[in-house]
Design a protein around this motif. Structure first.
Motif, PDB file in Angstrom:
ATOM      1  N   VAL A  33      -3.685  -1.402 -19.147  1.00 16.42           N
ATOM      2  CA  VAL A  33      -2.607  -0.828 -18.328  1.00 16.42           C
ATOM      3  C   VAL A  33      -1.654  -0.627 -19.413  1.00 16.42           C
ATOM      4  O   VAL A  33      -0.926  -1.873 -19.828  1.00 16.42           O
ATOM      5  N   LEU A  34      -1.326   0.440 -19.801  1.00 15.53           N
ATOM      6  CA  LEU A  34      -0.082   0.475 -21.064  1.00 15.53           C
ATOM      7  C   LEU A  34       0.946   0.942 -20.399  1.00 15.53           C
ATOM      8  O   LEU A  34       0.970   2.130 -19.898  1.00 15.53           O
ATOM      9  N   ARG A  35       1.934   0.168 -20.386  1.00 15.21           N
ATOM     10  CA  ARG A  35       3.253   0.610 -19.818  1.00 15.21           C
ATOM     11  C   ARG A  35       4.201   0.981 -20.385  1.00 15.21           C
ATOM     12  O   ARG A  35       5.436   1.183 -19.809  1.00 15.21           O
ATOM     13  N   ASP A  36       4.338   0.899 -21.836  1.00 16.88           N
ATOM     14  CA  ASP A  36       5.317   1.136 -22.584  1.00 16.88           C
ATOM     15  C   ASP A  36       4.938   1.800 -23.853  1.00 16.88           C
ATOM     16  O   ASP A  36       3.626   1.753 -24.145  1.00 16.88           O
ATOM     17  N   GLN A  37       5.788   2.294 -24.948  1.00 17.11           N
ATOM     18  CA  GLN A  37       5.467   3.108 -26.097  1.00 17.11           C
ATOM     19  C   GLN A  37       4.484   1.946 -26.966  1.00 17.11           C
ATOM     20  O   GLN A  37       3.703   2.523 -27.597  1.00 17.11           O
ATOM     21  N   GLU A  94       5.596   7.462 -16.055  1.00 20.43           N
ATOM     22  CA  GLU A  94       4.139   7.351 -16.261  1.00 20.43           C
ATOM     23  C   GLU A  94       3.588   6.020 -16.793  1.00 20.43           C
ATOM     24  O   GLU A  94       4.397   5.355 -17.455  1.00 20.43           O
ATOM     25  N   MET A  95       2.509   5.743 -16.763  1.00 14.93           N
ATOM     26  CA  MET A  95       1.535   4.748 -17.574  1.00 14.93           C
ATOM     27  C   MET A  95       0.294   5.211 -17.921  1.00 14.93           C
ATOM     28  O   MET A  95      -0.036   6.184 -17.342  1.00 14.93           O
ATOM     29  N   VAL A  96      -0.237   4.420 -18.844  1.00 10.63           N
ATOM     30  CA  VAL A  96      -1.789   4.788 -19.286  1.00 10.63           C
ATOM     31  C   VAL A  96      -2.637   3.834 -18.842  1.00 10.63           C
ATOM     32  O   VAL A  96      -2.404   2.449 -19.219  1.00 10.63           O
TER      33      VAL A  96
END
Length: 131
Positions: free
Chosen positions: A18-22, A61-63
């Motif tokens: 879970v990618l929650r930041d740049q 958003e998140m990735v």
């Protein structure tokens, strides 16, 4: 990756990212090969769309990313749904078929990434075998 219980087509897994930041997003992109992985050299540039660093608004958003240690048959994120206070991500892992006998590059795999609305709760990944 998780293994399904004998006789079962599903397994709960702790895999996936879970990618929650740049910063996390850019770290993931740094691991993507810049050139195609192939025997014939020089290899052409990779066509991976994430290498173009698409904009993601991490405030909203998140990735979600699921990796598979198989360079021939990649995972497919099929569904993202609310489950209680968290998100459940349904991931299909296609059967490797005849490719399981092919030579592989150590450490090379495939992934599937999707951008979803940001959610503060836990994210779990559920893997279903491909047909």
């Amino acid at each position: 990756l998780a293994m399904a219980a004998p006789g079962s087509r599903e397994a709960k897994v702790s895999g996936g990212r879970v990618l929650r930041d740049q910063a996390a997003f850019e770290a993931f992109i740094r691991d993507i090969p810049k050139r195609r992985v192939q025997k014939r050299q020089p290899a052409p540039p990779s066509k991976d769309p994430l290498l173009k660093k698409p904009a993601v608004n991490f405030a909203k958003e998140m990735v979600l990313v699921y990796d598979r240690d198989d360079m021939y048959t990649g995972p497919k994120i099929r569904k993202v749904q609310l489950r209680g206070k968290g998100l459940e991500v349904l991931v299909e892992l296609p059967n490797a078929g005849e490719t399981r006998m092919l030579a592989r590059v150590y450490g090379m795999g495939t992934y599937h990434a999707v951008v979803v609305p940001r959610h503060a709760g836990p994210v779990t990944f559920r893997v279903v075998s491909g047909r």
